[in-house]
Write a protein that holds these residues in place. Structure first.
Motif, short mmCIF file in Angstrom:
data_model
loop_
_atom_site.label_atom_id
_atom_site.label_comp_id
_atom_site.label_asym_id
_atom_site.label_seq_id
_atom_site.Cartn_x
_atom_site.Cartn_y
_atom_site.Cartn_z
N GLY A 184 9.95 29.09 -8.00
CA GLY A 184 10.20 28.80 -6.59
C GLY A 184 9.43 29.74 -5.68
N THR A 185 9.37 31.00 -6.06
CA THR A 185 8.59 31.97 -5.27
C THR A 185 7.12 31.61 -5.29
OG1 THR A 185 10.21 33.69 -5.83
CG2 THR A 185 8.08 34.42 -5.00
N THR A 186 6.62 31.20 -6.45
CA THR A 186 5.20 30.80 -6.56
C THR A 186 4.92 29.59 -5.69
OG1 THR A 186 5.15 31.62 -8.83
CG2 THR A 186 3.41 30.11 -8.16
N ILE A 187 5.82 28.60 -5.74
CA ILE A 187 5.63 27.39 -4.93
C ILE A 187 5.66 27.74 -3.44
CG2 ILE A 187 6.70 25.20 -4.29
CD1 ILE A 187 7.70 25.00 -7.19
N ALA A 188 6.59 28.61 -3.07
CA ALA A 188 6.67 29.02 -1.67
C ALA A 188 5.39 29.71 -1.23
CB ALA A 188 7.87 29.93 -1.46
N ALA A 217 2.62 19.76 5.47
CA ALA A 217 3.04 19.52 4.08
C ALA A 217 3.14 20.83 3.32
CB ALA A 217 2.05 18.57 3.40
N GLY A 218 2.19 21.73 3.57
CA GLY A 218 2.25 23.04 2.92
C GLY A 218 3.48 23.82 3.35
N ALA A 224 10.63 24.32 0.40
CA ALA A 224 11.24 23.82 -0.83
C ALA A 224 11.23 24.89 -1.92
CB ALA A 224 10.51 22.58 -1.31
N GLY A 225 10.14 25.64 -2.01
CA GLY A 225 10.07 26.71 -3.00
C GLY A 225 11.10 27.79 -2.75
N ARG A 226 11.27 28.17 -1.48
CA ARG A 226 12.27 29.18 -1.16
C ARG A 226 13.68 28.67 -1.43
NH1 ARG A 226 8.25 30.63 2.44
NH2 ARG A 226 8.73 28.90 3.85
N SER A 227 13.94 27.41 -1.12
CA SER A 227 15.25 26.83 -1.40
C SER A 227 15.53 26.82 -2.91
CB SER A 227 15.31 25.41 -0.84
OG SER A 227 16.54 24.80 -1.14
#
Length: 207
Positions: free
Chosen positions: A46-50, A87-88, A94-97
C-alpha cells in the motif's frame, strides 16, 4: 506467602505447571508478534502504491503546467495531463487506505492471537494456583499456634476441603470427633490437610 509445596513430588509438579503456563503465554505472545509483522508486511505494498500514485500526480501536474505555456493549444494539452494526475492522486489515496486497513487488521489479529490463549491459561491455571497459595499460606500460619490449637485449625480445614471418603477413613463421624476434641482423630485430620497441600507439619513456635 507460601508459593510451593514442601514435599518434593508436589513441588516439582507445581514448578512444572508454572513453567508450562509461562511457556504457553510466551509462545502465544511471540506468535502474535510474528503474525502482526507478517500481516503488516503485506500492507507495505500500500505504501508503494501510494508513492507511485503521488509521483504520477506530481509529474503530471508539472507537465500540465508546462503544457499551458503552449500558445493556443495549452489548455487542451493540459487537460489530459491533469486527468492522468487525478488518477495518480486517486491511486495514492487507495494505497494509503490499503496500508491503514492492513495495519489495523494486523493489530487486531495480533491482539486476538495473544489474548485468547492467555485468557484461557489464566482462567484455568491461575485460579487453582492462587487457591493453593492461599490455603498453603493459611496452613503455614497455623504453625504460629500452640500444638493442640494448630492441629484443631488444620483439622477444621480438612473437614471443609478433604473428600468425605478420606474423612471417613479417619473416623466414622469426623465432625463429632473434632467437636469432642478426639486427639487421635484431630491429629489424623490435620495430617490429611497437610498431605492434601503437600506440606510438612509446621514447626511449633519458639519459646
Amino acid at each position: 506467602m507460601k508459593l510451593y509445596a514442601d514435599r518434593p513430588a508436589r513441588r516439582c509438579l507445581q514448578f512444572l505447571a508454572d513453567l508450562l503456563a509461562l511457556l504457553w503465554i510466551v509462545l502465544w505472545v511471540r506468535a502474535a508478534f510474528a503474525l502482526h509483522d507478517a500481516v503488516a508486511a503485506a500492507g507495505a505494498s500500500g505504501t508503494t502504491i501510494a508513492g507511485v500514485g503521488d509521483a504520477v500526480d506530481e509529474r503530471m501536474a508539472e507537465a500540465a503546467e508546462a503544457a499551458r505555456g503552449v500558445p493556443l493549444a495549452g489548455d487542451a494539452l493540459a487537460a489530459p495531463l491533469n486527468g492522468v494526475g487525478d488518477a495518480g492522486a486517486s491511486l495514492g489515496d487507495a494505497g494509503r487506505s490499503l496500508h491503514e486497513s492492513v495495519a489495523s487488521s494486523a493489530l487486531v489479529l495480533g491482539w486476538m492471537t495473544a489474548l485468547l490463549p492467555v485468557i484461557v491459561a489464566l482462567g484455568t491455571w491461575l485460579p487453582a494456583r492462587l487457591r493453593w497459595i492461599r490455603q498453603a499460606s493459611a496452613a503455614r500460619d497455623a504453625g504460629k499456634l500452640s500444638g493442640p490449637a494448630r492441629e484443631r485449625v488444620l483439622a477444621l480445614r480438612a473437614l471443609a476441603s478433604v473428600s468425605p471418603a478420606r474423612l471417613a477413613a479417619v473416623h466414622e463421624d469426623p465432625v463429632q470427633a473434632w467437636h469432642t476434641d478426639d486427639r487421635a482423630a484431630v491429629q489424623a485430620l490435620a495430617g490429611l490437610e497437610l498431605r492434601r497441600l503437600g506440606l510438612r507439619p509446621p514447626r511449633p513456635p519458639k519459646a
